[in-house]
Design an enzyme around this catalytic site. Sequence first.
Site, PDB file in Angstrom:
ATOM      1  N   CYS A   1       1.096  -0.750   0.176  1.00 50.38           N
ATOM      2  CA  CYS A   1       0.073   0.272  -0.348  1.00 50.38           C
ATOM      3  C   CYS A   1       1.305   1.334   0.121  1.00 50.38           C
ATOM      4  CB  CYS A   1      -0.194   0.402   1.505  1.00 50.38           C
ATOM      5  SG  CYS A   1      -1.787  -1.337   1.555  1.00 50.38           S
TER       6      CYS A   1
ATOM      7  N   CYS B   1      -1.657  -1.116  -3.615  1.00 46.66           N
ATOM      8  CA  CYS B   1      -2.912  -0.186  -3.188  1.00 46.66           C
ATOM      9  C   CYS B   1      -2.418   0.883  -2.841  1.00 46.66           C
ATOM     10  CB  CYS B   1      -3.063  -0.770  -1.839  1.00 46.66           C
ATOM     11  SG  CYS B   1      -4.638   0.386  -1.202  1.00 46.66           S
TER      12      CYS B   1
ATOM     13  N   CYS C   1     -11.159   0.035  -1.570  1.00 50.85           N
ATOM     14  CA  CYS C   1     -10.672  -0.366  -0.168  1.00 50.85           C
ATOM     15  C   CYS C   1     -10.856   0.904   0.777  1.00 50.85           C
ATOM     16  CB  CYS C   1      -9.280  -0.701  -0.049  1.00 50.85           C
ATOM     17  SG  CYS C   1      -8.686  -0.832   1.772  1.00 50.85           S
TER      18      CYS C   1
ATOM     19  N   ARG D   1      -9.673  -6.419   6.847  1.00 52.87           N
ATOM     20  CA  ARG D   1      -8.814  -6.486   7.931  1.00 52.87           C
ATOM     21  C   ARG D   1      -8.425  -5.536   9.482  1.00 52.87           C
ATOM     22  NH1 ARG D   1      -6.507  -2.677   5.048  1.00 52.87           N
ATOM     23  NH2 ARG D   1      -6.927  -4.572   2.844  1.00 52.87           N
TER      24      ARG D   1
END
Length: 348
Positions: free
Chosen positions: A118, A151, A211, A293
Amino acid sequence: MSPNLATTSSTRWFDLADRVLHGHELTDSQALEILAAPDEEILDLLAAAYRIRHHYFGNRVKLNYLVNAKNGLCPEDCHYCSQSKDSDAPLEKYRLMTQEQIIEKAEHAASLHAGTCCIVISGRGPTDDEVEHVAGAVRTIKARHPEMKICACLGLLNPDQAQRLAEAGADRYNHNINTAESYYDEICSTHTYRERLETVAAAKKAGISPCSGVIVGMGETRHQVVESAVALRTLDADSIPVNFLLEIEGTPLASDEEMAARAANPDIDPITPRYCLKVLAMFRFVNPSKEIRASAGREEHLRSLQPMSLYAANALFLADYLTEPGQAPDMDRQMIEDLGFEWEAPQP
Ligand code: SF4
């Protein structure tokens, strides 16, 4: 606990899990019942959440690694954030890393076998040059590690910028709703909940997997935690980070007055390890097939119950969070192995 209570409790939660697996969409009142579950029902509740988690993800645990590519210097006022203009938290501020530095961090993510890397930058939203800069790094990383998902988390994004990231190969875009719409104005005044939704929509429209998640413990009520979980279902976020507030000294939410006000308000649940587990179970029931998560704050707030979070959640952040340290990757690996779960290898 009487034998009857054990039987009733397990039947009740397993019945609900089975209904969810057959397509039932959890109602708000059912979600609230999960958050209000008596502590003696936690094992039954988690076992039921695990039934759903296992149906979609088996015993696999996805691992994400954060690259903090630009730190601090943010003109926004998110009250939880150590990088905001209103924070006095001591911070090593730095401008956008070079592409080589970002790529080097991604190489580290690959060496840890993280499934997703990420790339995060502070600020309201990126300039076009910043998007191009990150897109260039993404192209290189994808060429070297096609199996690793990328991400991007760059703040508010317009449709053109989303398209450029998609063309560079970004797999996912993170932009958290952070909290319920009905509580949002209490935690940020410089950009709106609506703008956050628009950013998630722009990413999705560009073909990037959305996300979006929350930070629990900022003073919201139980109803508002449910409101945020349901909002993410409506938003159809593929991946949902559930963070628990880290009270970082120097941030507005960590002031003595704010913390005392939260502690004194009977409508606000204290962030105990057991409440965190109920929150994660509720997110699993509301968003059964989504990646959930256990994120920032898991170490501090779940404490010795941390491994149990993986009966509801199926993903973790590896190593450090943006500005705060996390558990060492070896300890995460040990925790996953001890549970009999599998560290999910990056998929081609
Ligand atoms: S969360 Fe992002 S936008 Fe908000 S203050 Fe922190 S860096 Fe800025």
